[in-house]
Enzyme design. Structure first.
Site, mmCIF file in Angstrom:
data_model
loop_
_atom_site.group_PDB
_atom_site.id
_atom_site.type_symbol
_atom_site.label_atom_id
_atom_site.label_comp_id
_atom_site.label_asym_id
_atom_site.label_seq_id
_atom_site.Cartn_x
_atom_site.Cartn_y
_atom_site.Cartn_z
ATOM 1 N N GLY A 1 5.440 -16.481 -15.756
ATOM 2 C CA GLY A 1 6.672 -15.710 -15.790
ATOM 3 C C GLY A 1 7.140 -15.391 -14.388
ATOM 4 O O GLY A 1 7.453 -16.278 -13.616
ATOM 5 N N HIS A 2 7.167 -14.103 -14.053
ATOM 6 C CA HIS A 2 7.688 -13.648 -12.757
ATOM 7 C C HIS A 2 9.172 -13.998 -12.636
ATOM 8 O O HIS A 2 9.594 -14.542 -11.630
ATOM 9 C CB HIS A 2 6.941 -14.277 -11.568
ATOM 10 N N HIS A 3 9.900 -13.728 -13.678
ATOM 11 C CA HIS A 3 11.337 -13.980 -13.609
ATOM 12 C C HIS A 3 12.054 -13.209 -14.721
ATOM 13 O O HIS A 3 11.412 -12.657 -15.617
ATOM 14 C CB HIS A 3 11.641 -15.483 -13.717
ATOM 15 N N ALA A 4 13.372 -13.205 -14.635
ATOM 16 C CA ALA A 4 14.217 -12.669 -15.710
ATOM 17 C C ALA A 4 15.232 -13.753 -16.046
ATOM 18 O O ALA A 4 15.337 -14.768 -15.350
ATOM 19 C CB ALA A 4 14.919 -11.401 -15.248
ATOM 20 N N ARG B 1 9.794 -10.461 -16.847
ATOM 21 C CA ARG B 1 8.613 -10.616 -17.667
ATOM 22 C C ARG B 1 7.498 -11.338 -16.926
ATOM 23 O O ARG B 1 7.751 -12.229 -16.114
ATOM 24 C CB ARG B 1 8.910 -11.324 -18.984
#
Ligand code: T46
Length: 133
Positions: free
Chosen positions: A47-50, A95
């Site tokens: 993840g590590h993104h929106a 997330r």
């Protein structure tokens, strides 16, 4: 933070269990894409993104994993460990997925086709995007 989870009806009989997922019925959007991840390394954080507009439902159909959610103001952690429970993630939500069990299979139903331009991969940019920067 308001966490939205869905508990899907399981059709159980003496053969086992079956869960059916249908767009605009027990899934709150048209399903344009399905993807899943497996053999995830236990120490890995994905993840590590929106997303700017993508909506998704995450279901850990086997094993377990944890989801970190961040709307720019509040955070929450969700354990997914039941094949009949889905976590809804709206757009504009950072997330991270972590703590995968060795046997985890995380399936994702998505409202749009894959589009890299919908991702926000920089946390500061995400905070500015949601007006929390
Ligand atoms: C999300 C979380 C929950 C594709 O080619 N098509 C796809 O539909 C997807 C999802 C990925 N890919 C490629 C892009 C990368 O080369 O697969 C590779 C791994 O994707 P990514 O690093 O984005 O995977 P995660 O686990 O960090 O994030 C994924 C989704 O991308 C994302 O939308 O919300 O799962």
């Amino acid at each position: 933070m308001d966490i939205k989870t869905y508990t899907f009806e399981a059709h159980g009989d003496d053969r086992g269990q079956l869960v059916s997922l249908e767009e605009m019925k027990n899934i709150p959007f048209d399903i344009k894409r399905v993807y899943y991840m497996y053999k995830t390394v236990g120490s890995a954080v994905r993840g590590h993104h929106a997303h700017k507009s993508l909506e998704q439902i995450l279901i850990c159909v086997h094993g377990s994993c944890r989801i970190h959610l961040d709307d720019g103001r509040e955070t929450a952690e969700v354990l997914l460990d039941k094949p009949y429970v889905g976590l809804y993630i709206a757009n504009n939500m950072w997330r991270e997925m972590y703590d995968f069990s060795e046997d985890a299979v995380l399936m994702v139903l998505a409202s749009q086709l894959y589009d890299e331009s919908d991702y926000i991969r920089d946390y500061d940019e995400f905070k500015r995007f949601v007006g929390a920067g």
